[in-house]
Design a protein around this motif. Structure first.
Motif, short mmCIF file in Angstrom:
data_model
loop_
_atom_site.label_atom_id
_atom_site.label_comp_id
_atom_site.label_asym_id
_atom_site.label_seq_id
_atom_site.Cartn_x
_atom_site.Cartn_y
_atom_site.Cartn_z
N SER A 144 -4.88 -16.25 -36.79
CA SER A 144 -3.92 -17.16 -37.40
C SER A 144 -3.78 -18.39 -36.52
O SER A 144 -3.50 -18.27 -35.32
CB SER A 144 -2.55 -16.49 -37.56
OG SER A 144 -1.58 -17.44 -37.95
N PRO A 145 -3.93 -19.59 -37.10
CA PRO A 145 -3.78 -20.81 -36.30
C PRO A 145 -2.34 -21.09 -35.90
O PRO A 145 -2.09 -22.00 -35.11
CB PRO A 145 -4.32 -21.91 -37.23
CG PRO A 145 -4.19 -21.35 -38.60
CD PRO A 145 -4.36 -19.87 -38.48
N PHE A 152 -1.18 -14.42 -24.63
CA PHE A 152 -1.07 -13.19 -25.40
C PHE A 152 -1.57 -13.29 -26.85
O PHE A 152 -1.87 -12.28 -27.47
CB PHE A 152 0.38 -12.69 -25.41
CG PHE A 152 0.89 -12.37 -24.04
CD1 PHE A 152 0.34 -11.34 -23.30
CD2 PHE A 152 1.93 -13.10 -23.48
CE1 PHE A 152 0.80 -11.03 -22.03
CE2 PHE A 152 2.41 -12.80 -22.21
CZ PHE A 152 1.84 -11.77 -21.48
N GLN A 153 -1.66 -14.50 -27.39
CA GLN A 153 -2.08 -14.63 -28.78
C GLN A 153 -3.45 -15.27 -28.93
O GLN A 153 -4.33 -14.69 -29.56
CB GLN A 153 -1.02 -15.43 -29.57
CG GLN A 153 0.30 -14.68 -29.71
CD GLN A 153 1.34 -15.55 -30.38
OE1 GLN A 153 1.57 -16.69 -30.00
NE2 GLN A 153 1.99 -15.00 -31.40
N GLU A 154 -3.63 -16.46 -28.42
CA GLU A 154 -4.92 -17.15 -28.46
C GLU A 154 -5.48 -17.26 -29.88
O GLU A 154 -6.67 -17.07 -30.13
CB GLU A 154 -5.94 -16.41 -27.58
CG GLU A 154 -5.51 -16.28 -26.13
CD GLU A 154 -6.42 -15.36 -25.34
OE1 GLU A 154 -7.11 -15.85 -24.44
OE2 GLU A 154 -6.44 -14.15 -25.65
N GLY A 155 -4.57 -17.59 -30.82
CA GLY A 155 -5.00 -17.74 -32.20
C GLY A 155 -5.06 -16.44 -32.99
O GLY A 155 -5.65 -16.40 -34.06
N TRP A 156 -4.41 -15.39 -32.47
CA TRP A 156 -4.37 -14.10 -33.16
C TRP A 156 -2.92 -13.68 -33.38
O TRP A 156 -2.09 -13.81 -32.49
CB TRP A 156 -5.07 -13.00 -32.34
CG TRP A 156 -6.55 -13.17 -32.24
CD1 TRP A 156 -7.24 -13.92 -31.33
CD2 TRP A 156 -7.53 -12.56 -33.08
NE1 TRP A 156 -8.59 -13.83 -31.54
CE2 TRP A 156 -8.80 -12.99 -32.61
CE3 TRP A 156 -7.47 -11.69 -34.16
CZ2 TRP A 156 -9.99 -12.58 -33.21
CZ3 TRP A 156 -8.66 -11.28 -34.75
CH2 TRP A 156 -9.91 -11.72 -34.28
N ASN A 157 -2.64 -13.14 -34.56
CA ASN A 157 -1.38 -12.43 -34.79
C ASN A 157 -1.57 -11.03 -34.21
O ASN A 157 -2.45 -10.29 -34.66
CB ASN A 157 -1.06 -12.37 -36.28
CG ASN A 157 0.32 -11.78 -36.56
OD1 ASN A 157 0.66 -10.72 -36.05
ND2 ASN A 157 1.09 -12.47 -37.39
N ARG A 158 -0.72 -10.69 -33.22
CA ARG A 158 -0.94 -9.47 -32.44
C ARG A 158 -0.13 -8.28 -32.92
O ARG A 158 0.05 -7.31 -32.18
CB ARG A 158 -0.60 -9.74 -30.97
CG ARG A 158 -1.50 -10.78 -30.30
CD ARG A 158 -2.92 -10.31 -30.20
NE ARG A 158 -3.75 -11.22 -29.39
CZ ARG A 158 -5.06 -11.11 -29.26
NH1 ARG A 158 -5.69 -10.13 -29.88
NH2 ARG A 158 -5.74 -11.98 -28.52
N LYS A 159 0.34 -8.30 -34.15
CA LYS A 159 1.15 -7.17 -34.64
C LYS A 159 0.31 -5.99 -35.08
O LYS A 159 0.85 -4.98 -35.56
CB LYS A 159 2.06 -7.63 -35.77
CG LYS A 159 3.14 -8.62 -35.33
CD LYS A 159 4.14 -8.88 -36.45
CE LYS A 159 5.18 -9.90 -36.01
NZ LYS A 159 4.62 -11.26 -35.90
N ASN A 171 -7.55 -19.70 -42.80
CA ASN A 171 -8.01 -20.25 -44.06
C ASN A 171 -9.54 -20.23 -44.12
O ASN A 171 -10.22 -21.25 -44.02
CB ASN A 171 -7.48 -21.67 -44.24
CG ASN A 171 -7.84 -22.27 -45.58
OD1 ASN A 171 -8.08 -21.55 -46.54
ND2 ASN A 171 -7.89 -23.60 -45.64
N TYR A 172 -10.07 -19.02 -44.28
CA TYR A 172 -11.53 -18.87 -44.34
C TYR A 172 -12.08 -19.59 -45.57
O TYR A 172 -11.67 -19.32 -46.70
CB TYR A 172 -11.91 -17.40 -44.41
CG TYR A 172 -11.71 -16.63 -43.14
CD1 TYR A 172 -12.56 -16.81 -42.06
CD2 TYR A 172 -10.67 -15.71 -43.01
CE1 TYR A 172 -12.39 -16.09 -40.89
CE2 TYR A 172 -10.49 -14.98 -41.84
CZ TYR A 172 -11.35 -15.18 -40.79
OH TYR A 172 -11.17 -14.47 -39.62
#
Length: 618
Positions: free
Chosen positions: A574-575, A582-589, A195-196
Motif C-alpha cells: 500500500s502506498p 516498519f512498513q516500507e510501503g506495506w500494510n503490516r496487519k 493500484n496494480y
C-alpha cells in the motif's frame, strides 16, 4: 433550469452507454476456447499520444499514428513514430507493476499488443474475445477497428469478433489499458491497496455455437422450508437461463440434467430466455463440512455445457445466520488478491490455491475477498474446498455519493460480479461497500445498491462493512444502512486506532437492529520478525496481545454475534503505509508476513478457531 437538468440527465445516460459491451458470457472455463495468455508487446504512453491528437481530440480510426493501427512502414519514406517491438514485452495475465521497475509506481496508459491466428471453426460457430479483468479502463481494438471499452478493474467483459477476424493473416489485437484514479470512478481516488495496472486476468477466445446458453443460474428455491425438504429428501430447484443467437425462438428448449441423481428436465424458452422450477430427490446439500458439487449439464441442440454446482440455502432467522437450516459461526479471514512474497497481483489457479491454503492452515470456514471481486479461480476453488465467501465491489471510503453516474458504475460492477459467480455455492454474501462515511446521500446511494443486489439475487445475504465509533465501555452500532442489510457488519480496531488492546476487555457491544452481528475486520500491524515486549508497537508480541484481548472480548459479545474475518491474512502493498522502518510501503496487519512467514498472532487466532470448531461439532 429544467433544460439544464435534462441535459445533465442525458450526459449521465451517455456516459453509461459508453460502457456498453456484449452481454457477459458465464462459465468460460467449460466452453471451447483458445488462450491468448502469454507474451504481449507494450508501449508506455503517459501523455496518451496514441489516443489523442495534438489538440487533445481522440484520433480517427484510420489515423496511421493511432496506436491501435499496425505501425509497420510500407516504404523508407513512411514516417512512423510508434512501434511494437520484441524488446518491450510483458506477460498476460499479470500486473505491470511487478514485471519491470519502470512500472512500479506507474499510473497511466499502457498499450498492449499481440497477434493471433483465426481459430479453426466448425460451420456456424461464433467467436468472442473475453477478458477476465483489466485494471481499470480498457479500450479494445482488432485490426484497427474499435470493439468497445470497459470500466471496472475486477470484473469480466467480452466482445463478439466473429466478423472482425482476418482469414489468412495474423489478427492485430491492441488494448489501451489505463489505471489512473479519478474522483468519479469505482473505486475512487483514495484506497489503501496497491493500484496494480494491466491485463491482470486471463484473455481468451471463447468459441460458441450459433445459438448458445450465455447465462444461467440454478439453485435451491428459497421459499421452501429447508428442514422439511431435508427430512423428506425432496428439494425444489429453480433458476433461469438466457440464450444468445440470431435464431432463438419461443419453441427453443434446453435440457437440464444432474446425472448423479437421475434428474433430467426439458425447459421451454420464451424467445431468448426462460425459467424453471422442478423437484430433485436424494440431493446432498453443500456445506463446509460436505462441499458436495454435482455435474450439471445444460443442452441446447447438439451443444452441451457443463458446470460443477453445489446446492445450499443461506438465510437469516432473527439474530442467527442459518446454512441449510443450521446456525453457523463464521470463522473467517480477509484476503487481498495479492501474492506478497512476489509483490504482485494473484492471477491464476495456483495463486488461488496458495491463498486459500494459507487460509485453511488457520482453520477458517469463511473468507472475505476484499475489497473487490477476486479472480474466478478463487470462488471455484472455494466451492471445492468448502469455504464460505464474502464477495465485494470496490465502493470504498469516499465515493462520490451524490453522483448518479457513479451509482450506475457501481451497479454495473455489482451486476458483473453477481452474473459471473451466481452459481458458486461458496458465495453467501454480496457486499456493496466498505467503510463509507454516514450521510443522507451516502445512505441513499448504499441503500440503492442493497436493493439492486436483492433484486438480482435472492439466494444470498447482502451486507456492507460499516465503521463504528468507539466509546469507553459501550459501542452502539446504529448506522442507518444496517436497516437494509441482512447482517450488520462492522470494522473494529479498538486497541490499534484508539487506546491499547487492554481496553477491549471492558468494551460492550450493542446494535440497533435485531440482526446477526459480524466483525468484518479487526487487526493490528506487526513487522514480521520484529520482537519486543507486548506494548511495543509493530512487534509481533503487540499483535499477539491485540488478538488475545480481542478474543477475550468475544466471550462477552451479544447473542447475535455470529463471526469475524480479521484483517488480514497476509501483509499487502500500500502506498499509504510509509513508516521507513516498519512498513516500507506495506500494510503490516497480515497474520502472515510478506515473505510467507506466519506471525505469532496467527497461532492465537488458529487456536480460537480450533476451539470454536469443536464447540460447533458438539
Amino acid at each position: 433550469m429544467i433544460f439544464k437538468k435534462i441535459i445533465a440527465a442525458f450526459l449521465v445516460l451517455l456516459s453509461v452507454s459508453a460502457f456498453a459491451q456484449e452481454n457477459l458470457i458465464v462459465n468460460t472455463h467449460n466452453r471451447k476456447q483458445v488462450s491468448l495468455n502469454g507474451t504481449w508487446h507494450y508501449i508506455i504512453d503517459p501523455y496518451e499520444t496514441g489516443f489523442y491528437d495534438y489538440r487533445y481530440k481522440e484520433k480517427g480510426e484510420k489515423d496511421p499514428e493511432a496506436y491501435w493501427n499496425n505501425p509497420e512502414p510500407h516504404g523508407k519514406t513512411d514516417r512512423k513514430e510508434h512501434g511494437y517491438s520484441d524488446d518491450y514485452t510483458i506477460q498476460v495475465p499479470g500486473d505491470w507493476n511487478s514485471q519491470d521497475d519502470v512500472f512500479k509506481y506507474y499510473e497511466g496508459t499502457v498499450w498492449y499488443q499481440r497477434t493471433f491466428d483465426k481459430p479453426k471453426l466448425d460451420k456456424n460457430e461464433r467467436v468472442f474475445l473475453y477478458f477476465g479483468a483489466v485494471n481499470y479502463e480498457a479500450h479494445v481494438y482488432l485490426n484497427g477497428k474499435k470493439l468497445g471499452m470497459h470500466k471496472g478493474g475486477f470484473t469480466p467483459f467480452n466482445f463478439e469478433i466473429s466478423q472482425e477476424m482476418l482469414e489468412d493473416e495474423g489478427n492485430f489485437l491492441v488494448v489501451k489499458v489505463d489505471n489512473k484514479r479519478y474522483a468519479d470512478e469505482v473505486p475512487t481516488l483514495n484506497t489503501d491497496w496497491w493500484n496494480y495496472g494491466g491485463i491482470t486476468r486471463d484473455v481468451k477466445l471463447v468459441i460458441t455455437p450459433q445459438n448458445f446458453i450465455q447465462q444461467y443460474a440454478i439453485h435451491l428455491e428459497q421459499s421452501q422450508d429447508i428442514e422439511k425438504s431435508i427430512k423428506r429428501k425432496k428439494f425444489n430447484i429453480s433458476g433461469y437461463f438466457k440464450l444468445n443467437g440470431p435464431n432463438t425462438s419461443s419453441e427453443e428448449k434446453i435440457t437440464i440434467e444432474i446425472p448423479e441423481i437421475g434428474l433430467k428436465e426439458k425447459v421451454e424458452s420464451n424467445a431468448s430466455e426462460g425459467s424453471f422450477n422442478f423437484d430433485a430427490k436424494k440431493l446432498e446439500l453443500w456445506s463446509p463440512e460436505n462441499p458436495k458439487l454435482y455435474e450439471v449439464k445444460f443442452t441446447l441442440g447438439e451443444n452441451i455445457l457443463t458446470d460443477k454446482i453445489g446446492f445450499r440455502k443461506i438465510e437469516v432467522a432473527g439474530k442467527e445466520v442459518l446454512l441449510n437450516g443450521k446456525k453457523i459461526f463464521m470463522r473467517g479471514i480477509s484476503i487481498h488478491e495479492e501474492i506478497a512474497p512476489e509483490a504482485r497481483r494473484a492471477k491464476n489457479s495456483a495463486d488461488a490455491d496458495k491463498l486459500l491454503g494459507w487460509a485453511r492452515d488457520l482453520n477458517v470456514n469463511m473468507v472475505r475477498l476484499a475489497h473487490y471481486p477476486h479472480n474466478e479461480y478463487m470462488t471455484r476453488a472455494a466451492d471445492s474446498l468448502g469455504i464460505l465467501v464474502w464477495s465485494e465491489i470496490p465502493v470504498y471510503w469516499t465515493i462520490d455519493f451524490k453522483n448518479e453516474g457513479v451509482l450506475k458504475k457501481a451497479k454495473k460492477q455489482l451486476d458483473e460480479m453477481i452474473i459471473r459467480d451466481q452459481n458458486r455455492a461458496s458465495v453467501i454474501i454480496w457486499s456493496v461497500g466498505n467503510e463509507t462515511p454516514v450521510s443522507e446521500a451516502r445512505t441513499r446511494f448504499m441503500k440503492s445498491l442493497v436493493m439492486h443486489a436483492k433484486e438480482k439475487d435472492n439466494t444470498r445475504l447482502i451486507s456492507a462493512a460499516l465503521e463504528v465509533g468507539y466509546n469507553r465501555g459501550k459501542n452502539y452500532i446504529d448506522d442507518p444502512l444496517g436497516e437494509y442489510t441482512d447482517i450488520v457488519s462492522v470494522n473494529e480496531y479498538l486497541g490499534w486506532y484508539g487506546d491499547l488492546p487492554h481496553a477491549k476487555v471492558k468494551s460492550k457491544w450493542e446494535t440497533a437492529y435485531n440482526k446477526p452481528l459480524f466483525f468484518s475486520e479487526t487487526g493490528a500491524g506487526a513487522k514480521g520478525g520484529f520482537h519486543a515486549d507486548k506494548e511495543t508497537r509493530w512487534s509481533e508480541e503487540f499483535q499477539e496481545w491485540y488478538f488475545e484481548e480481542t478474543l477475550k472480548m468475544m466471550e462477552n459479545m451479544p447473542e447475535n454475534f455470529m463471526g469475524l474475518s480479521p484483517w488480514i491474512l497476509v501483509d499487502f502493498r500500500s502506498p499509504k503505509r510509509n513508516n521507513p522502518k516498519f512498513q516500507e510501503g506495506w500494510n503490516r496487519k497480515g497474520l502472515i508476513d510478506n515473505q510467507g512467514n506466519k506471525k505469532k498472532a496467527f497461532f492465537v487466532l488458529k487456536k480460537y478457531y480450533d476451539e470454536k470448531e469443536k464447540e460447533d461439532q458438539e
